[in-house]
Each structure stands twice: as C-alpha cells, then as structure tokens.
Design a protein around this motif. Structure first.
Motif, PDB file in Angstrom:
ATOM      1  N   PHE A  99     -49.897 121.967  62.158  1.00 41.50           N
ATOM      2  CA  PHE A  99     -49.217 120.708  61.880  1.00 41.50           C
ATOM      3  C   PHE A  99     -49.839 120.084  60.637  1.00 41.50           C
ATOM      4  O   PHE A  99     -51.073 120.003  60.517  1.00 41.50           O
ATOM      5  CB  PHE A  99     -49.336 119.743  63.066  1.00 41.50           C
ATOM      6  CG  PHE A  99     -48.831 120.324  64.358  1.00 41.50           C
ATOM      7  CD1 PHE A  99     -47.480 120.380  64.638  1.00 41.50           C
ATOM      8  CD2 PHE A  99     -49.724 120.834  65.288  1.00 41.50           C
ATOM      9  CE1 PHE A  99     -47.019 120.927  65.814  1.00 41.50           C
ATOM     10  CE2 PHE A  99     -49.272 121.379  66.477  1.00 41.50           C
ATOM     11  CZ  PHE A  99     -47.915 121.430  66.734  1.00 41.50           C
ATOM     12  N   ASN A 100     -48.991 119.625  59.756  1.00 40.07           N
ATOM     13  CA  ASN A 100     -49.441 119.021  58.510  1.00 40.07           C
ATOM     14  C   ASN A 100     -49.449 117.504  58.682  1.00 40.07           C
ATOM     15  O   ASN A 100     -48.497 116.801  58.332  1.00 40.07           O
ATOM     16  CB  ASN A 100     -48.529 119.443  57.355  1.00 40.07           C
ATOM     17  CG  ASN A 100     -49.056 118.968  56.020  1.00 40.07           C
ATOM     18  OD1 ASN A 100     -50.222 118.613  55.889  1.00 40.07           O
ATOM     19  ND2 ASN A 100     -48.189 118.954  55.019  1.00 40.07           N
ATOM     20  N   VAL A 101     -50.519 116.985  59.249  1.00 40.77           N
ATOM     21  CA  VAL A 101     -50.667 115.544  59.452  1.00 40.77           C
ATOM     22  C   VAL A 101     -51.925 115.086  58.733  1.00 40.77           C
ATOM     23  O   VAL A 101     -52.971 115.741  58.796  1.00 40.77           O
ATOM     24  CB  VAL A 101     -50.735 115.195  60.955  1.00 40.77           C
ATOM     25  CG1 VAL A 101     -49.401 115.448  61.617  1.00 40.77           C
ATOM     26  CG2 VAL A 101     -51.818 115.991  61.668  1.00 40.77           C
ATOM     27  N   SER A 116     -47.588 110.024  59.990  1.00 38.80           N
ATOM     28  CA  SER A 116     -47.135 111.418  60.111  1.00 38.80           C
ATOM     29  C   SER A 116     -47.513 112.008  61.462  1.00 38.80           C
ATOM     30  O   SER A 116     -46.791 112.856  62.007  1.00 38.80           O
ATOM     31  CB  SER A 116     -47.729 112.252  58.980  1.00 38.80           C
ATOM     32  OG  SER A 116     -49.152 112.263  59.051  1.00 38.80           O
ATOM     33  N   LEU A 117     -48.627 111.557  62.031  1.00 38.45           N
ATOM     34  CA  LEU A 117     -49.027 112.027  63.360  1.00 38.45           C
ATOM     35  C   LEU A 117     -48.032 111.585  64.417  1.00 38.45           C
ATOM     36  O   LEU A 117     -47.620 112.380  65.275  1.00 38.45           O
ATOM     37  CB  LEU A 117     -50.424 111.501  63.687  1.00 38.45           C
ATOM     38  CG  LEU A 117     -50.962 111.816  65.082  1.00 38.45           C
ATOM     39  CD1 LEU A 117     -51.094 113.314  65.293  1.00 38.45           C
ATOM     40  CD2 LEU A 117     -52.318 111.136  65.298  1.00 38.45           C
ATOM     41  N   THR A 135     -44.892 110.837  63.941  1.00 42.92           N
ATOM     42  CA  THR A 135     -43.642 111.561  63.702  1.00 42.92           C
ATOM     43  C   THR A 135     -43.688 112.954  64.311  1.00 42.92           C
ATOM     44  O   THR A 135     -42.713 113.413  64.924  1.00 42.92           O
ATOM     45  CB  THR A 135     -43.368 111.652  62.195  1.00 42.92           C
ATOM     46  OG1 THR A 135     -43.318 110.328  61.637  1.00 42.92           O
ATOM     47  CG2 THR A 135     -42.055 112.365  61.925  1.00 42.92           C
ATOM     48  N   GLU A 136     -44.812 113.629  64.183  1.00 43.33           N
ATOM     49  CA  GLU A 136     -44.950 114.969  64.751  1.00 43.33           C
ATOM     50  C   GLU A 136     -44.952 114.925  66.273  1.00 43.33           C
ATOM     51  O   GLU A 136     -44.378 115.803  66.939  1.00 43.33           O
ATOM     52  CB  GLU A 136     -46.242 115.611  64.240  1.00 43.33           C
ATOM     53  CG  GLU A 136     -46.326 117.097  64.471  1.00 43.33           C
ATOM     54  CD  GLU A 136     -45.260 117.861  63.714  1.00 43.33           C
ATOM     55  OE1 GLU A 136     -44.652 118.778  64.318  1.00 43.33           O
ATOM     56  OE2 GLU A 136     -45.027 117.547  62.530  1.00 43.33           O
ATOM     57  N   ARG A 191     -41.327 114.437  67.378  1.00 38.25           N
ATOM     58  CA  ARG A 191     -40.535 115.658  67.218  1.00 38.25           C
ATOM     59  C   ARG A 191     -40.835 116.651  68.340  1.00 38.25           C
ATOM     60  O   ARG A 191     -39.927 117.270  68.901  1.00 38.25           O
ATOM     61  CB  ARG A 191     -40.836 116.294  65.864  1.00 38.25           C
ATOM     62  CG  ARG A 191     -39.991 117.538  65.585  1.00 38.25           C
ATOM     63  CD  ARG A 191     -40.374 118.193  64.278  1.00 38.25           C
ATOM     64  NE  ARG A 191     -40.143 117.322  63.139  1.00 38.25           N
ATOM     65  CZ  ARG A 191     -41.107 116.760  62.418  1.00 38.25           C
ATOM     66  NH1 ARG A 191     -42.381 116.989  62.727  1.00 38.25           N
ATOM     67  NH2 ARG A 191     -40.819 115.993  61.398  1.00 38.25           N
ATOM     68  N   GLN A 192     -42.106 116.781  68.693  1.00 42.12           N
ATOM     69  CA  GLN A 192     -42.470 117.729  69.740  1.00 42.12           C
ATOM     70  C   GLN A 192     -42.039 117.250  71.115  1.00 42.12           C
ATOM     71  O   GLN A 192     -41.642 118.055  71.971  1.00 42.12           O
ATOM     72  CB  GLN A 192     -43.993 117.962  69.704  1.00 42.12           C
ATOM     73  CG  GLN A 192     -44.474 119.140  70.510  1.00 42.12           C
ATOM     74  CD  GLN A 192     -44.041 120.460  69.905  1.00 42.12           C
ATOM     75  OE1 GLN A 192     -43.714 120.530  68.727  1.00 42.12           O
ATOM     76  NE2 GLN A 192     -44.040 121.507  70.712  1.00 42.12           N
ATOM     77  N   LEU A 215     -48.272 117.672  72.684  1.00 45.18           N
ATOM     78  CA  LEU A 215     -49.131 118.296  71.684  1.00 45.18           C
ATOM     79  C   LEU A 215     -50.563 118.330  72.193  1.00 45.18           C
ATOM     80  O   LEU A 215     -51.037 117.383  72.829  1.00 45.18           O
ATOM     81  CB  LEU A 215     -49.070 117.526  70.365  1.00 45.18           C
ATOM     82  CG  LEU A 215     -47.791 117.704  69.536  1.00 45.18           C
ATOM     83  CD1 LEU A 215     -47.839 116.827  68.300  1.00 45.18           C
ATOM     84  CD2 LEU A 215     -47.599 119.141  69.153  1.00 45.18           C
ATOM     85  N   LEU A 244     -54.294 119.277  67.145  1.00 44.96           N
ATOM     86  CA  LEU A 244     -54.150 118.204  66.178  1.00 44.96           C
ATOM     87  C   LEU A 244     -55.461 117.900  65.474  1.00 44.96           C
ATOM     88  O   LEU A 244     -55.479 117.558  64.281  1.00 44.96           O
ATOM     89  CB  LEU A 244     -53.628 116.946  66.878  1.00 44.96           C
ATOM     90  CG  LEU A 244     -52.191 117.013  67.404  1.00 44.96           C
ATOM     91  CD1 LEU A 244     -51.864 115.771  68.206  1.00 44.96           C
ATOM     92  CD2 LEU A 244     -51.204 117.182  66.257  1.00 44.96           C
ATOM     93  N   SER A 297     -55.986 120.168  62.578  1.00 46.61           N
ATOM     94  CA  SER A 297     -55.191 119.804  61.415  1.00 46.61           C
ATOM     95  C   SER A 297     -55.725 118.551  60.732  1.00 46.61           C
ATOM     96  O   SER A 297     -55.691 118.448  59.500  1.00 46.61           O
ATOM     97  CB  SER A 297     -53.732 119.588  61.822  1.00 46.61           C
ATOM     98  OG  SER A 297     -53.219 120.743  62.464  1.00 46.61           O
TER      99      SER A 297
END
Length: 284
Positions: free
Chosen positions: A127-129, A134-135, A137-138, A141-142, A149, A154, A157
């Motif tokens: 994950f690109n956080v 952004s964290l 948002t991820e 989404r999951q 998650l 995490l 990342s």
C-alpha cells in the motif's frame, strides 16, 4: 698419633664448611596474594575463541547471487526512502554497481522500483500511504471490498501508520481490533456509520445503558412459568430419534434376477408361439 691427627683434621674441616645453602637457610614464606600472582603468571590462560575455522564467516550477504539479491532488497525495504545505487552498494558492501548479473536481477525484481528521472531505487510496498488522509482512503477501499487491513502490513508501508490509526479511532473514523494478550493493534476497518446527530447513530445515554445491563435473564423454570402466564409456549428443541441396535445379517441376500431366454429356433417364428408351453395329450 695418627688417630689424633685425623680427628684434628676433621674438626678443622667442619669449621670451614659453608652452611649458607638453601638447606640451612630456606626461602621466606610467601603471602597468599603473592603466591596467587606467581601461580597466575606461571599458568597462562588460553584465550577462548568461538570461531569455527571450518566454516566461512556469517556476513549475512553470502556468496551466491540470489542470496545477495535478497539481502539488498531487504535493506532497501528497511531503509524506507529512495536510494542511489552507489549508496546502496556501499552500505551493503555488495557489487551492485559492478556486477551486471546482480544488477539486472535487482533492477527487474518485482519489489524494486526505479525512477529513471532521479535514478533512485525504492521498495514497492503493498500500500502506498504516506499520510493520514491516504491511509483512511486505503482503509475505506479495502473495507468496501469486504475486509480489513493488517496493522503490520500498513506499518511496513508507513512507519507512522499505528499512531495515525489510533487518532482515526478516537475520531470515530475506523474500528480497530486488538490482541487479547497485550492489546496490540491487529486489524483496522472503516466505520461507515458516523455518530452524528443528523443521520443518527449517536451515543446512547448512560441511564439507558445502566438499565439494559441491569436486566437479568430468568432461569429455565421461571422462564417457562412466565411464558405460560403470557399464553406462549417454548419452542421444542430438535429431538434425536434413537436408533435401534444394529443386527448383523447372516449371509448376504441377493435379489432374484429374471434370466432372459434366448430363442434359437428362429425358423419356426410365425408358425408356433415359442413363448408358450405345449403339452402332448395323454402325457403328463
């Protein structure tokens, strides 16, 4: 006369004898500390060594190109930030910039990202956080996909992910599961229902919470009495039909099969009904 002369010579020899040898004058006694020092000086301790000369030194990098590749990728992962190839080669003491085979394997690795503009190498995480937004948002989404998650993933990342997740938990944005043993963060889920006054979902007042927890479930006997008083019946549980004792059959019974009769007198077909039994008159 000779006897007297021999006696006089013996006496003169005794007077000239030197008694200053170690037999007549023994050395002085040593103190315990001096004796220990002298014994330690005589006995030299052999230095202990844990080096096994039959095996090469464990440097972690190894001599095989694949082992060196894993070592370089793991170091790039632990560093966290993009690096120059020359800096990575110096830190890991690997010939990444001179060994073509090792360089090609390293560059084509699925976890290694090369930026041609800056000529820097970085590790590709799951994950690109890099920040709190952004964290979240991820996590959203999951969660929409039907899962949460892992905090460990995490953290690999983004090292500051656990602190950001705790802040999101206090804000009511996420749900967090923890381990039972030490209460460490384990999984994180997005909180789809926010506790606001407009859409509902606010916190229940403490008075109602106390009333709810003060309720006690009656025992089975009192519960049945209350159901009867209200004209209700308890649902019957599933009754298990007891099976009788198994009896062993003596021998195997096979079903009787009807054997098909093959008609061979096909030349009489149409003249005589071959399916009937014919009895000659007068004979039984």
């Amino acid at each position: 006369m000779s006897l007297a002369r021999d006696a006089a010579a013996f006496k003169s020899a005794l007077t000239r004898q030197d008694y200053s040898s170690w037999h007549s004058q023994p050395p002085p006694l040593q103190q315990p500390q001096d004796a220990a020092e002298s014994s330690s000086s005589k006995k030299k301790k052999r230095p202990k060594s844990n080096i096994v000369y039959s095996q090469p030194a464990d440097t972690g990098k190894g001599q095989d190109v694949n082992t060196q590749l894993v070592y370089a990728v793991n170091h790039l992962k632990s560093h966290g930030n993009p690096m120059r190839l020359q800096d990575l080669a110096i830190i890991t003491e690997l010939p990444l910039d001179t060994d073509k085979v090792l360089f090609e394997k390293f560059k084509s690795h699925d976890r290694v990202v090369h930026d041609p503009k800056t000529d820097l190498f970085s590790y590709r995480h799951d994950f690109n956080v890099r920040n709190k937004a952004s964290l979240l948002t991820e996590i959203q989404r999951q969660t929409r996909k039907g899962g949460g998650l892992s905090i460990r993933t995490l953290k690999e990342s983004w090292k500051e992910a656990p602190q950001a997740i705790e802040e999101l938990e206090k804000e009511g944005e996420v749900y967090v599961t923890r381990t039972l043993k030490d209460g460490q963060l384990r999984m994180v889920f997005w909180n789809e229902i926010k506790p606001d006054e407009e859409d509902g979902g606010g916190q229940v007042e403490k008075e109602f919470l106390d009333l709810w927890h003060s309720l006690q479930v009656p025992n089975d006997v009192d519960l049945l009495k209350q159901l009867v008083n209200e004209g209700l019946q308890a649902t019957a549980g599933e009754t298990v039909v007891p099976k009788g004792p198994m009896t062993k059959r003596k021998g195997k019974k096979t079903a009787t099969r009807q054997r098909q009769i093959r008609l061979t007198n096909t030349h009489l077909k149409g003249q005589i009904d071959l399916s009937k039994d014919y009895v000659t008159p007068g004979k039984s």
